[in-house]
Design an enzyme around this catalytic site. Structure first.
Site, PDB file in Angstrom:
ATOM      1  N   LYS A   1       0.813  -1.218   0.000  1.00 51.61           N
ATOM      2  CA  LYS A   1       0.000   0.000   0.000  1.00 51.61           C
ATOM      3  C   LYS A   1       0.846   1.268   0.000  1.00 51.61           C
ATOM      4  O   LYS A   1       0.561   2.213  -0.736  1.00 51.61           O
ATOM      5  CB  LYS A   1      -0.947   0.020   1.209  1.00 51.61           C
TER       6      LYS A   1
ATOM      7  N   ARG B   1      -9.301   2.731   9.258  1.00 53.88           N
ATOM      8  CA  ARG B   1      -8.793   1.401   9.584  1.00 53.88           C
ATOM      9  C   ARG B   1      -9.889   0.479  10.115  1.00 53.88           C
ATOM     10  O   ARG B   1      -9.710  -0.725  10.206  1.00 53.88           O
ATOM     11  CB  ARG B   1      -7.669   1.523  10.619  1.00 53.88           C
TER      12      ARG B   1
ATOM     13  N   ARG C   1      11.670 -10.774   4.696  1.00 52.05           N
ATOM     14  CA  ARG C   1      12.480  -9.549   4.734  1.00 52.05           C
ATOM     15  C   ARG C   1      13.663  -9.686   5.686  1.00 52.05           C
ATOM     16  O   ARG C   1      13.537 -10.253   6.768  1.00 52.05           O
ATOM     17  CB  ARG C   1      11.627  -8.356   5.178  1.00 52.05           C
TER      18      ARG C   1
ATOM     19  N   ARG D   1      13.324  -8.678  11.673  1.00 48.28           N
ATOM     20  CA  ARG D   1      12.685  -7.952  12.770  1.00 48.28           C
ATOM     21  C   ARG D   1      11.631  -8.838  13.429  1.00 48.28           C
ATOM     22  O   ARG D   1      11.016  -9.686  12.774  1.00 48.28           O
ATOM     23  CB  ARG D   1      11.996  -6.684  12.256  1.00 48.28           C
TER      24      ARG D   1
ATOM     25  N   ARG E   1      -1.162 -10.165  12.693  1.00 49.27           N
ATOM     26  CA  ARG E   1      -1.534  -8.900  12.042  1.00 49.27           C
ATOM     27  C   ARG E   1      -2.634  -9.125  11.011  1.00 49.27           C
ATOM     28  O   ARG E   1      -3.531  -8.288  10.847  1.00 49.27           O
ATOM     29  CB  ARG E   1      -0.306  -8.279  11.375  1.00 49.27           C
TER      30      ARG E   1
END
Length: 218
Positions: free
Chosen positions: A13, A88, A127, A161, A172
């Site tokens: 996004k 949201r 990542r 992370r 999430r």
């Protein structure tokens, strides 16, 4: 154009918002930028948000809505905007509708970036970030370093992370499904939702989005 951009974490996004805003010549308004600006400027809303964040609590919708509506009143947003990360949840969506109705305007589209859940997990959990410089970002599948665990640019150690672990990503996604997905149905009832696949290169997704919005990509 007045656009809301939605999609699960890992859908791209932020990247698409920048490209689309540039193509459409409208400001990109992200929740993260709103919070940072209000907190750094010491606004009343920023101070409230900081208090909740310092206490490890969620910032109430009223504070987020206040920041967003304040931003929408700035001159550069009069002719259109692209909202990224707001609304949201359903309460925020209803508040935005009310604000726009008071101004005598309405949204033109809600662009829904669609990505399979397994792809979201793969994108985020893969990542790796350099400990020496967080702007050096790699991906174990898409942009792997030449040597595993070593930054190509400075030789620093690459790490994952905590927020990027598979368990955290799936949590999430659960939050996204329970809190944010209902706004898609809310906007579908208003015939505003345009759904596109967010798979492919950044350029391909941007072109797809622009075509869906009825605008040629620059």
């Amino acid at each position: 154009m007045r656009i809301v951009l939605v999609g699960p974490p890992g859908a791209g996004k932020g990247t698409q918002a920048q490209y689309l805003a540039k193509n459409l010549s409208i400001p990109h308004i992200s929740t993260g930028d709103l919070f940072r600006a209000n907190i750094s400027q010491g606004t009343a809303l920023g101070k409230q948000a900081q208090e909740y964040m310092n206490a490890g609590q969620l910032v109430p919708d009223a504070v987020t809505i206040g920041m967003a509506t304040d931003r929408l009143q700035q001159p550069d947003a009069e002719g259109g905007f692209l909202l990224d990360g707001f609304p949201r949840n359903l309460g925020q969506a209803e508040a935005l509708d009310g604000y726009l109705a008071d101004k005598g305007v309405k949204l033109d589209a809600v662009l829904d970036l669609e990505v399979p859940e397994d792809e979201v997990v793969k994108r985020i959990a893969g990542r790796r970030i350099c400990r020496n410089d967080s702007s050096h970002v790699f991906h174990v599948s898409y942009t792997p370093p030449k040597a595993a665990g070593v930054c190509d640019k400075c030789g620093g150690e690459l790490y994952q992370r905590d927020d990027d672990s598979e368990d955290t990503v799936r949590k999430r996604l659960e939050v996204y499904h329970s809190e944010t997905e209902p706004i898609i149905d809310f906007y579908k009832a208003q015939e505003l939702v345009v759904t596109i696949s967010a798979l492919g290169t950044v350029e391909e997704v941007t072109r797809r989005a622009m075509e869906a919005l009825g605008r040629p990509a620059a």
